[in-house]
Write a protein that holds these residues in place. Sequence first.
Motif, PDB file in Angstrom:
ATOM      1  N   UNK A  51      14.508   0.541   3.171  1.00 44.30           N
ATOM      2  CA  UNK A  51      14.115   0.611   4.580  1.00 44.30           C
ATOM      3  C   UNK A  51      14.271  -0.753   5.246  1.00 44.30           C
ATOM      4  N   UNK A  52      15.406  -1.381   5.005  1.00 42.47           N
ATOM      5  CA  UNK A  52      15.584  -2.773   5.429  1.00 42.47           C
ATOM      6  C   UNK A  52      15.587  -2.986   6.941  1.00 42.47           C
ATOM      7  N   UNK A  53      15.704  -1.928   7.725  1.00 44.59           N
ATOM      8  CA  UNK A  53      15.636  -2.099   9.170  1.00 44.59           C
ATOM      9  C   UNK A  53      14.218  -2.435   9.652  1.00 44.59           C
ATOM     10  N   UNK A  54      13.220  -2.275   8.784  1.00 46.74           N
ATOM     11  CA  UNK A  54      11.831  -2.617   9.137  1.00 46.74           C
ATOM     12  C   UNK A  54      11.289  -3.747   8.261  1.00 46.74           C
ATOM     13  N   UNK A  55      12.152  -4.367   7.491  1.00 50.22           N
ATOM     14  CA  UNK A  55      11.721  -5.359   6.508  1.00 50.22           C
ATOM     15  C   UNK A  55      11.041  -6.582   7.144  1.00 50.22           C
ATOM     16  N   UNK A  56      11.316  -6.851   8.399  1.00 43.68           N
ATOM     17  CA  UNK A  56      10.722  -8.001   9.087  1.00 43.68           C
ATOM     18  C   UNK A  56       9.250  -7.788   9.448  1.00 43.68           C
ATOM     19  N   UNK A  57       8.745  -6.567   9.297  1.00 43.05           N
ATOM     20  CA  UNK A  57       7.357  -6.266   9.624  1.00 43.05           C
ATOM     21  C   UNK A  57       6.491  -6.284   8.362  1.00 43.05           C
ATOM     22  N   UNK A  58       5.468  -7.119   8.344  1.00 45.68           N
ATOM     23  CA  UNK A  58       4.525  -7.138   7.219  1.00 45.68           C
ATOM     24  C   UNK A  58       3.526  -5.999   7.364  1.00 45.68           C
ATOM     25  N   UNK A  59       3.057  -5.796   8.592  1.00 43.16           N
ATOM     26  CA  UNK A  59       2.174  -4.680   8.923  1.00 43.16           C
ATOM     27  C   UNK A  59       2.963  -3.787   9.869  1.00 43.16           C
ATOM     28  N   UNK A  60       3.204  -2.564   9.427  1.00 46.95           N
ATOM     29  CA  UNK A  60       4.099  -1.671  10.156  1.00 46.95           C
ATOM     30  C   UNK A  60       3.420  -1.030  11.364  1.00 46.95           C
ATOM     31  N   UNK A  61       4.218  -0.810  12.383  1.00 45.63           N
ATOM     32  CA  UNK A  61       3.763  -0.092  13.566  1.00 45.63           C
ATOM     33  C   UNK A  61       3.830   1.407  13.290  1.00 45.63           C
ATOM     34  N   UNK A  62       3.173   2.181  14.117  1.00 45.02           N
ATOM     35  CA  UNK A  62       3.185   3.635  13.970  1.00 45.02           C
ATOM     36  C   UNK A  62       4.538   4.208  14.396  1.00 45.02           C
ATOM     37  N   UNK A 117       0.825  -1.202   0.000  1.00 42.96           N
ATOM     38  CA  UNK A 117       0.000   0.000   0.000  1.00 42.96           C
ATOM     39  C   UNK A 117       0.867   1.263   0.000  1.00 42.96           C
ATOM     40  N   UNK A 118       1.928   1.241   0.795  1.00 44.27           N
ATOM     41  CA  UNK A 118       2.818   2.400   0.847  1.00 44.27           C
ATOM     42  C   UNK A 118       3.561   2.602  -0.472  1.00 44.27           C
ATOM     43  N   UNK A 119       4.000   1.520  -1.078  1.00 45.95           N
ATOM     44  CA  UNK A 119       4.691   1.637  -2.369  1.00 45.95           C
ATOM     45  C   UNK A 119       3.771   2.274  -3.402  1.00 45.95           C
ATOM     46  N   UNK A 120       2.525   1.840  -3.431  1.00 43.69           N
ATOM     47  CA  UNK A 120       1.543   2.411  -4.373  1.00 43.69           C
ATOM     48  C   UNK A 120       1.317   3.885  -4.073  1.00 43.69           C
ATOM     49  N   UNK A 121       1.081   4.203  -2.803  1.00 40.28           N
ATOM     50  CA  UNK A 121       0.778   5.574  -2.385  1.00 40.28           C
ATOM     51  C   UNK A 121       1.963   6.527  -2.591  1.00 40.28           C
ATOM     52  N   UNK A 122       3.175   6.060  -2.275  1.00 41.37           N
ATOM     53  CA  UNK A 122       4.324   6.956  -2.244  1.00 41.37           C
ATOM     54  C   UNK A 122       5.205   6.925  -3.492  1.00 41.37           C
ATOM     55  N   UNK A 123       5.122   5.828  -4.258  1.00 42.95           N
ATOM     56  CA  UNK A 123       5.967   5.745  -5.451  1.00 42.95           C
ATOM     57  C   UNK A 123       5.159   5.599  -6.737  1.00 42.95           C
ATOM     58  N   UNK A 124       3.838   5.390  -6.595  1.00 37.28           N
ATOM     59  CA  UNK A 124       2.989   5.319  -7.772  1.00 37.28           C
ATOM     60  C   UNK A 124       2.645   3.919  -8.237  1.00 37.28           C
TER      61      UNK A 124
END
Length: 68
Positions: A35-46, A16-23
């Motif tokens: 952003x590989x430091x968060x790659x282990x999260x499928x659903x991101x935290x706030x 969803x973020x890729x679509x929203x932010x990169x088109x």
Amino acid sequence: MIEKEYITVSGDMWDMLAKKLTGSEKNMTFFMEQNDNYIHEAILSAGHKLKVPSIPHTETQLKPPWSR
């Protein structure tokens, strides 16, 4: 090259973020690699600060405006 940033909200997902932010959700892998430091999260935290990469010309950008 100016790099943009995005602060996540609870429930953000990579596609969803890729679509929203990169088109295009097709840029998801490239976006995750930046952003590989968060790659282990499928659903991101706030509250995560993500880098929004500049995407090289993609298939979407090469289409005429009426078919994007």
